[in-house]
Design an enzyme around this catalytic site. Structure first.
Site, PDB file in Angstrom:
ATOM      1  N   ARG A 142      -4.287   8.381  -5.301  1.00 48.00           N
ATOM      2  CA  ARG A 142      -4.773   7.398  -6.252  1.00 48.00           C
ATOM      3  C   ARG A 142      -5.173   8.110  -7.532  1.00 48.00           C
ATOM      4  O   ARG A 142      -5.860   9.118  -7.480  1.00 48.00           O
ATOM      5  CB  ARG A 142      -5.984   6.734  -5.644  1.00 48.00           C
ATOM      6  CG  ARG A 142      -6.588   5.673  -6.503  1.00 48.00           C
ATOM      7  CD  ARG A 142      -7.492   4.918  -5.634  1.00 48.00           C
ATOM      8  NE  ARG A 142      -8.112   3.798  -6.251  1.00 48.00           N
ATOM      9  CZ  ARG A 142      -8.948   3.013  -5.595  1.00 48.00           C
ATOM     10  NH1 ARG A 142      -9.240   3.287  -4.333  1.00 48.00           N
ATOM     11  NH2 ARG A 142      -9.502   1.988  -6.173  1.00 48.00           N
ATOM     12  N   LYS A 155       0.865  -1.186   0.000  1.00 50.00           N
ATOM     13  CA  LYS A 155       0.000   0.000   0.000  1.00 50.00           C
ATOM     14  C   LYS A 155       0.896   1.229   0.000  1.00 50.00           C
ATOM     15  O   LYS A 155       1.676   1.439   0.925  1.00 50.00           O
ATOM     16  CB  LYS A 155      -0.904   0.004   1.238  1.00 50.00           C
ATOM     17  CG  LYS A 155      -1.860   1.198   1.284  1.00 50.00           C
ATOM     18  CD  LYS A 155      -2.791   1.093   2.470  1.00 50.00           C
ATOM     19  CE  LYS A 155      -3.985   2.025   2.382  1.00 50.00           C
ATOM     20  NZ  LYS A 155      -3.674   3.429   2.265  1.00 50.00           N
ATOM     21  N   ARG A 174     -17.561   0.210  -1.303  1.00 52.18           N
ATOM     22  CA  ARG A 174     -16.605  -0.119  -0.253  1.00 52.18           C
ATOM     23  C   ARG A 174     -16.965  -1.506   0.239  1.00 52.18           C
ATOM     24  O   ARG A 174     -17.717  -1.672   1.188  1.00 52.18           O
ATOM     25  CB  ARG A 174     -16.702   0.918   0.885  1.00 52.18           C
ATOM     26  CG  ARG A 174     -15.554   0.824   1.871  1.00 52.18           C
ATOM     27  CD  ARG A 174     -15.710   1.812   3.006  1.00 52.18           C
ATOM     28  NE  ARG A 174     -15.526   3.191   2.602  1.00 52.18           N
ATOM     29  CZ  ARG A 174     -14.341   3.756   2.352  1.00 52.18           C
ATOM     30  NH1 ARG A 174     -13.241   3.061   2.465  1.00 52.18           N
ATOM     31  NH2 ARG A 174     -14.264   5.017   1.986  1.00 52.18           N
ATOM     32  N   PHE A 197      -1.760  -0.518 -10.430  1.00 59.08           N
ATOM     33  CA  PHE A 197      -2.248  -1.763  -9.835  1.00 59.08           C
ATOM     34  C   PHE A 197      -3.525  -2.317 -10.467  1.00 59.08           C
ATOM     35  O   PHE A 197      -3.971  -3.397 -10.105  1.00 59.08           O
ATOM     36  CB  PHE A 197      -2.401  -1.666  -8.313  1.00 59.08           C
ATOM     37  CG  PHE A 197      -3.170  -0.465  -7.803  1.00 59.08           C
ATOM     38  CD1 PHE A 197      -4.534  -0.401  -7.932  1.00 59.08           C
ATOM     39  CD2 PHE A 197      -2.498   0.568  -7.172  1.00 59.08           C
ATOM     40  CE1 PHE A 197      -5.237   0.689  -7.446  1.00 59.08           C
ATOM     41  CE2 PHE A 197      -3.194   1.669  -6.682  1.00 59.08           C
ATOM     42  CZ  PHE A 197      -4.564   1.730  -6.823  1.00 59.08           C
ATOM     43  N   LYS A 254      -7.538  -2.888   3.476  1.00 59.60           N
ATOM     44  CA  LYS A 254      -6.235  -2.266   3.700  1.00 59.60           C
ATOM     45  C   LYS A 254      -5.764  -2.575   5.116  1.00 59.60           C
ATOM     46  O   LYS A 254      -6.577  -2.676   6.042  1.00 59.60           O
ATOM     47  CB  LYS A 254      -6.342  -0.759   3.484  1.00 59.60           C
ATOM     48  CG  LYS A 254      -7.409  -0.098   4.320  1.00 59.60           C
ATOM     49  CD  LYS A 254      -7.628   1.338   3.921  1.00 59.60           C
ATOM     50  CE  LYS A 254      -8.834   1.897   4.647  1.00 59.60           C
ATOM     51  NZ  LYS A 254      -9.277   3.187   4.191  1.00 59.60           N
ATOM     52  N   ARG A 273      -9.150  10.399  -6.995  1.00 57.99           N
ATOM     53  CA  ARG A 273     -10.230   9.525  -6.512  1.00 57.99           C
ATOM     54  C   ARG A 273     -11.534  10.285  -6.360  1.00 57.99           C
ATOM     55  O   ARG A 273     -12.602   9.702  -6.301  1.00 57.99           O
ATOM     56  CB  ARG A 273      -9.839   8.802  -5.226  1.00 57.99           C
ATOM     57  CG  ARG A 273      -9.599   9.711  -4.051  1.00 57.99           C
ATOM     58  CD  ARG A 273      -9.023   8.940  -2.888  1.00 57.99           C
ATOM     59  NE  ARG A 273     -10.082   8.293  -2.124  1.00 57.99           N
ATOM     60  CZ  ARG A 273      -9.843   7.429  -1.147  1.00 57.99           C
ATOM     61  NH1 ARG A 273      -8.623   7.102  -0.844  1.00 57.99           N
ATOM     62  NH2 ARG A 273     -10.832   6.917  -0.473  1.00 57.99           N
ATOM     63  N   GLU A 279      -1.163   4.422  -7.946  1.00 58.98           N
ATOM     64  CA  GLU A 279      -0.888   5.389  -6.895  1.00 58.98           C
ATOM     65  C   GLU A 279       0.354   6.183  -7.305  1.00 58.98           C
ATOM     66  O   GLU A 279       1.398   5.603  -7.615  1.00 58.98           O
ATOM     67  CB  GLU A 279      -0.652   4.631  -5.576  1.00 58.98           C
ATOM     68  CG  GLU A 279      -0.550   5.502  -4.367  1.00 58.98           C
ATOM     69  CD  GLU A 279      -1.900   5.742  -3.663  1.00 58.98           C
ATOM     70  OE1 GLU A 279      -2.960   5.339  -4.193  1.00 58.98           O
ATOM     71  OE2 GLU A 279      -1.859   6.353  -2.582  1.00 58.98           O
TER      72      GLU A 279
HETATM   73  P1  AMP Z   1      -7.237   4.797   2.524  1.00 57.55           P
HETATM   74  O1  AMP Z   1      -6.755   6.018   1.799  1.00 57.55           O
HETATM   75  O2  AMP Z   1      -6.562   4.603   3.846  1.00 57.55           O
HETATM   76  O3  AMP Z   1      -8.731   4.711   2.561  1.00 57.55           O
HETATM   77  O4  AMP Z   1      -6.756   3.505   1.681  1.00 57.55           O
HETATM   78  C1  AMP Z   1      -7.191   3.216   0.377  1.00 57.55           C
HETATM   79  C2  AMP Z   1      -6.261   3.884  -0.594  1.00 57.55           C
HETATM   80  O5  AMP Z   1      -5.022   3.234  -0.631  1.00 57.55           O
HETATM   81  C3  AMP Z   1      -6.683   3.873  -2.022  1.00 57.55           C
HETATM   82  O6  AMP Z   1      -7.658   4.824  -2.311  1.00 57.55           O
HETATM   83  C4  AMP Z   1      -5.371   4.156  -2.746  1.00 57.55           C
HETATM   84  O7  AMP Z   1      -5.183   5.553  -2.879  1.00 57.55           O
HETATM   85  C5  AMP Z   1      -4.327   3.674  -1.789  1.00 57.55           C
HETATM   86  N1  AMP Z   1      -3.478   2.595  -2.286  1.00 57.55           N
HETATM   87  C6  AMP Z   1      -2.148   2.534  -2.110  1.00 57.55           C
HETATM   88  N2  AMP Z   1      -1.629   1.432  -2.639  1.00 57.55           N
HETATM   89  C7  AMP Z   1      -2.660   0.740  -3.190  1.00 57.55           C
HETATM   90  C8  AMP Z   1      -2.753  -0.500  -3.884  1.00 57.55           C
HETATM   91  N3  AMP Z   1      -1.696  -1.276  -4.125  1.00 57.55           N
HETATM   92  N4  AMP Z   1      -4.001  -0.873  -4.281  1.00 57.55           N
HETATM   93  C9  AMP Z   1      -5.084  -0.121  -4.034  1.00 57.55           C
HETATM   94  N5  AMP Z   1      -5.040   1.052  -3.382  1.00 57.55           N
HETATM   95  C10 AMP Z   1      -3.847   1.485  -2.964  1.00 57.55           C
END
Ligand code: AMP
Length: 558
Positions: free
Chosen positions: A258, A253, A418, A342, A424, A273, A303
């Site tokens: 994104r 991650k 979602r 990805f 994550k 996003r 990303e």
């Molecule tokens: P969060 O921002 O904590 O809600 O986590 C989800 C976000 O992780 C996504 O919207 C992406 O921006 C980010 N992200 C980073 N690496 C990846 C990955 N390998 N696959 C999908 N999302 C990723």
């Protein structure tokens, strides 16, 4: 030429606002859509936009650029009312739409209803405000809206204002519109849902649904038009997540932003996003991706991260790049970027509905990687070799990344959802030991259990417990059942689904951030709370206190 009156739509707005029943709202809208099909089918796209309080399609970057101040000026000019008076009213009432209606209703000097307003006229005047730039542009915009107000009834004027200010206030969300479209044309909701998910354009969905079932079924992803990204839920833990999904693509991650990159013919566009077009702020990403992929139409997702000496640096830097409108070239040198791809949602044809396994294979076959464009680091894991995910997690953190993602290999890409197909997982988070003071029965298969617990902290001054958060995630089926049974003896009162408990059982809850909140007695709450375990090893006097919460907030602010 379309002749449907704006008044017809305004009556629908009013009827919808006058009921709180979602079902009734759906019926009112679907009846209206049916009447449009009969009388004026060509206008369906615009009607659907206006029902969402919008003027431009979701994929357009256009904005009206009409401020509340300009509305006030227009009304002042039309009605001979001082701008200050109108501003004062706005300060006390808050809704510019109500004020517009009232001012026009009370004003005797103007004769209204000269020309009945049509929907076409309203949307076309409002759209024209966008293209006006340069000298005297404010005056020209003012004239366009004045023309509408002059012909509008007080009620119509209210909704013209609300449309301009993008606050329709009729209590209609996307879900209601999807249902209404399905009802109007007698098409299954799932079909409408799918078309909307893939196109992100309700107007287009309604237009096609009005034409035929086949037409709406054939609607799909289109390069050039952004789609809502699929969202991730929090993983309760590496092992649990892999056991639940069985076969998982586990990926690093990255801590950046994104992006969805669309290529259509020769043109490449980058969307965030939130579907903002940031192509101009990220010129090197356009160049890198153009070089890394074949000259076909595509949509890929990844990303973008900021780097220094080829190592990831804080997310803050990338924000500076994305928001940049000027001086992009200088910033490009100061904050270099790279991208980890990805996913692929379109390549010559839509691919979003294929399994992640297929999409990843396709991505690997079309991308020529370099220092600037890489594919996300990944491993396919199963419960048998879940340790490999732990290794990837450790490796990712060592390299300065944020954590790992779990993605179900068999799942399609579900725009805007979602769901449980993408999770994550970030490093160990802070925890608090809270006492259970309330509970809510779950839904569906969890209906017999407490699906969510109200958790409280100790106020050492008064000796009372103050509420902090509702926590629902983190419990497996066994814990859910055991805890429900155990809590029965502490029930103080029950009100339908909601139960109050005598403070007795302590839970350790992890969270990502403490945030201010009016909803809880402590004045704060926790983001992403996840129940970790029951703390039978400590007593009620050791429940974390509000003082401790304050310390945690201080630490967080540092
Ligand atoms: P969060 O921002 O904590 O809600 O986590 C989800 C976000 O992780 C996504 O919207 C992406 O921006 C980010 N992200 C980073 N690496 C990846 C990955 N390998 N696959 C999908 N999302 C990723």
């Amino acid at each position: 030429m379309s002749k449907t009156l704006y008044e017809d739509l305004v009556n629908v707005y009013e009827d919808i606002s006058n009921t709180t029943s979602r079902l009734e709202k759906e019926d009112i809208i679907s009846e209206f859509l049916r009447s449009i099909k009969e009388k004026d089918p060509e206008i369906i796209y615009d009607v659907t936009l206006l029902l969402q309080g919008k003027i431009f399609p979701p994929w357009s970057d256009k904005e009206m650029g009409v401020s509340t101040q300009l509305i006030i000026k227009a009304l002042s000019k039309l009605l001979g009312e001082k701008t200050k008076t109108i501003e004062n009213k706005l300060a006390s009432v808050g809704d510019m739409g109500e004020i517009t209606q009232e001012l026009i209703k009370n004003n005797k000097q103007v004769t209204f209803f000269k020309v009945p307003l049509t929907i076409k006229k309203v949307i076309s005047n409002l759209r024209r405000t966008e293209s006006i730039t340069g000298s005297n542009s404010q005056n020209k915009k003012l004239n366009l809206i004045l023309e509408l107000y002059t012909s509008a009834s007080p009620l119509e004027a209210k909704y013209i204002t609300r449309t301009i200010t993008e606050k329709l206030r009729i209590g209609v969300g996307e879900g209601t519109l999807v249902e209404a479209i399905a009802k109007a044309y007698d098409i299954e909701k799932e079909v409408i849902d799918r078309a909307y998910m893939l196109s992100n354009d309700l107007g287009e969905v309604a237009k096609r649904a009005q034409d035929s079932l086949e037409s709406v079924q054939s609607l799909t992803i289109n390069p050039g038009k952004p789609i809502k990204p699929m969202l991730a839920q929090l993983s309760p833990g590496i092992k649990e997540s892999i056991e639940e999904m069985e076969e998982v693509i586990c990926e690093t991650k990255y801590d950046g932003i994104r992006v969805q990159i669309h290529k259509k013919d020769d043109k490449i566009k980058i969307f965030t996003r939130r579907l903002e077009n940031v192509t101009n702020a990220l010129p090197e990403i356009v160049e890198y991706v153009r070089k890394a992929l074949p000259d076909e139409d595509y949509i890929v997702e990844g990303e973008v991260i900021a780097t220094r000496d080829n190592k990831p640096i804080s997310f803050q830097y990338i924000l500076q790049r994305v928001k940049r409108k000027y001086d992009v070239e200088r910033m490009r040198e100061k904050i270099p970027l790279k991208i980890f791809l990805f996913d692929v949602l379109y390549y010559k044809e839509p691919t979003a509905e294929e399994s992640l396994n297929e999409r990843r294979k396709l991505l690997e076959s079309i991308v020529t990687t370099s220092d600037d464009v890489e594919l996300s680091t990944m491993k396919t894991v199963t419960p048998e070799n879940y340790e490999e995910a732990v290794e990837l997690f450790n490796w990712s953190l060592e390299k300065g990344h944020e954590g790992i993602m779990f993605k179900d290999v068999n799942s399609p890409y579900s725009p805007g959802k979602r769901g449980k197909n993408m999770l994550k997982y970030k490093p160990v988070r802070e925890t608090l030991d809270c006492v259970i003071t309330g509970g809510i029965y779950g839904k569906g298969k969890r209906a017999k259990f407490f699906g969510s617990y109200l958790l409280s902290l100790l106020d050492s001054e008064s000796g009372e417990y103050k509420t902090l958060v509702h926590a629902a995630t983190g419990m497996d089926d066994e814990m859910l059942a055991n805890l429900t049974e155990r809590m029965q003896e502490y029930v103080i009162s029950t009100n339908e689904q909601v139960v109050t408990f005598k403070p007795a059982v302590i839970l350790e809850v992890a969270y990502s951030e403490i945030v201010e909140s009016n909803e809880y007695e402590t004045g704060y709450s926790l983001r992403f709370p996840a129940i970790k375990r029951v703390r039978d090893d400590i007593g009620l006097d050791q429940v974390d206190t509000i003082d401790k919460l304050m310390q945690m907030i201080e630490l967080q602010n540092q």
